[in-house]
Structure formats: C-alpha cells, structure tokens
Enzyme design. Structure first.
Site, PDB file in Angstrom:
ATOM      1  N   VAL A  99       0.853  -1.177   0.000  1.00  0.00           N
ATOM      2  CA  VAL A  99       0.000   0.000   0.000  1.00  0.00           C
ATOM      3  C   VAL A  99       0.889   1.226   0.000  1.00  0.00           C
ATOM      4  O   VAL A  99       1.927   1.255   0.676  1.00  0.00           O
ATOM      5  CB  VAL A  99      -0.931   0.025   1.229  1.00  0.00           C
ATOM      6  CG1 VAL A  99      -1.849   1.240   1.193  1.00  0.00           C
ATOM      7  CG2 VAL A  99      -1.734  -1.264   1.326  1.00  0.00           C
ATOM      8  N   CYS A 100       0.511   2.220  -0.783  1.00  0.00           N
ATOM      9  CA  CYS A 100       1.205   3.500  -0.793  1.00  0.00           C
ATOM     10  C   CYS A 100       2.682   3.308  -1.154  1.00  0.00           C
ATOM     11  O   CYS A 100       3.011   2.584  -2.085  1.00  0.00           O
ATOM     12  CB  CYS A 100       1.008   4.172   0.571  1.00  0.00           C
ATOM     13  SG  CYS A 100       1.389   5.932   0.623  1.00  0.00           S
ATOM     14  N   THR A 101       3.584   3.913  -0.399  1.00  0.00           N
ATOM     15  CA  THR A 101       5.011   3.817  -0.716  1.00  0.00           C
ATOM     16  C   THR A 101       5.607   2.465  -0.352  1.00  0.00           C
ATOM     17  O   THR A 101       6.793   2.236  -0.582  1.00  0.00           O
ATOM     18  CB  THR A 101       5.800   4.927   0.000  1.00  0.00           C
ATOM     19  OG1 THR A 101       5.620   4.802   1.410  1.00  0.00           O
ATOM     20  CG2 THR A 101       5.330   6.305  -0.442  1.00  0.00           C
TER      21      THR A 101
END
Length: 206
Positions: A99-101
């Site tokens: 998720v995300c970075t």
C-alpha cells in the site's frame, strides 16, 4: 489462509489497518504481524502496534501486506531488514501486496515490474525500473499494489474478490460500509495547496 502484515518504525497506520479490516472480515483469514523484533512499533503518527512474530521466525506465508511510510526514502536506505525478508519469503506467497510507498520496498527487493504508489513516490518507483501506473490498484502477477494510503482498502477488496469471489468481496464492502470513489488527483487541487503539500512530503525526506 494466513495474512502477514509487515511492521516497521514510521509506517503509515492506515496502510495496514485498512487491509487488515478487509481481510480480517473473511473468516478463513488469520493475521500475523511481523517485525524485526517483538518490541512495539510506532507508526509515523504515533499509533503503537505490537508484533506477533519476528522476521527470523516467519519463513513462509500466504499473503504479505507491506504498508508505506511518509519517510520512504530514508527507509529505502535502511529498511531494517524488511527488504531482505521480502526477498526470502516472497517465493512462498500466493499474494505479495503493498500500500502507498510500500511498493518502493517491493521494487527495492526486485519483486515487481509494474506498480502504483502514492503520487509523491512515483519517481522512486521509476528509478528502480518499475513501470509506474496511476491506477488505484495494480495486479502484476501475484504482486498487488495499492496507491496512496486509503487505497489499501480498495487493494484488499480487490484481493478478496480475486481469492474468494465477487460475492464475498461485496459482503465485506457492505459490512465495513465502504463506498469506493475516485480520489482527487494532485493536479486537481489549487496550486498553493499543492505546493504546500509537496513541500510537506519533501521535508520528511530531508
């Protein structure tokens, strides 16, 4: 089915809590929380989570969920064992997700060829030879990546659908009262707001 959530200092809490709520709504899924040690881990906004297992103890799992962090460039320099553990355990998984970075950690481990991430980290994915997508969720074989923060819920719902079917995914979605909507893009907000937001993210990398 076992889902293992990766914990590390300064992770973003919603990145793993969102997918945990979704996956945890499926009765056959059990959760583990893995970190470098069994010491409590503090997120970037102060939430403290206690791991259930250490990296050295977990040699295989069905699903990996890697959260991101607002301090992702610092993490890429020293992941505290996350990257090495991912390389070791990834061959055993049915699904490896982020998720995300968190996708930058998958890229650093050499596990993904196409992925999405938070808008502020797209260049870091590209620099690691990854084809960067602006989609909310991207499937690259058994690797599934979600864009920024709240996209972890979308990612997990798509994963539930792929693994357990559309009806189960719909039941989970209604159960948590989540109505996915296209996110605002970075380019859609006023320039002065965008400039301040970009500056805030850049300051975390200093």
């Amino acid at each position: 089915m076992e889902a293992t959530f990766v914990l590390y200092p300064n992770m973003t809490a919603l990145d793993f809590v969102g997918p945990f709520e979704v996956l945890g709504s499926v009765p056959v899924v059990t959760a583990r929380f893995v970190a470098a040690s069994l010491e409590p881990v503090k997120s970037d906004n102060g939430l403290v989570v206690v791991p259930t297992d250490t990296f050295s103890a977990v040699k295989s799992t069905d699903i990996i969920v890697v959260p991101g962090s607002g301090h992702w460039r610092e993490l890429l320099k020293d992941s505290g064992g996350v990257v090495e553990w991912l390389r070791e355990v990834h061959p055993t998984t049915k699904w490896t997700t982020s998720v995300c970075t968190g996708s930058t950690l998958l890229a650093e481990a050499g596990l993904v060829s196409k992925a999405t991430t938070h808008w502020a980290a797209r260049s870091d994915l590209s620099d690691r030879g990854v084809e960067v997508s602006e989609d909310r969720v991207v499937f690259d074989g058994k690797v599934v990546t979600g864009a920024g923060v709240s996209a972890g819920i979308d990612m997990a719902l798509r994963l539930v659908e792929a693994e357990f079917g559309e009806m189960v995914a719909q039941a989970v979605q209604v159960g948590i009262e989540y109505d996915p909507q296209p996110p605002r893009s970075y380019d859609s907000i006023p320039p002065e707001v965008a400039a301040g937001l970009k500056a805030a993210f850049e300051s975390r990398q200093a």
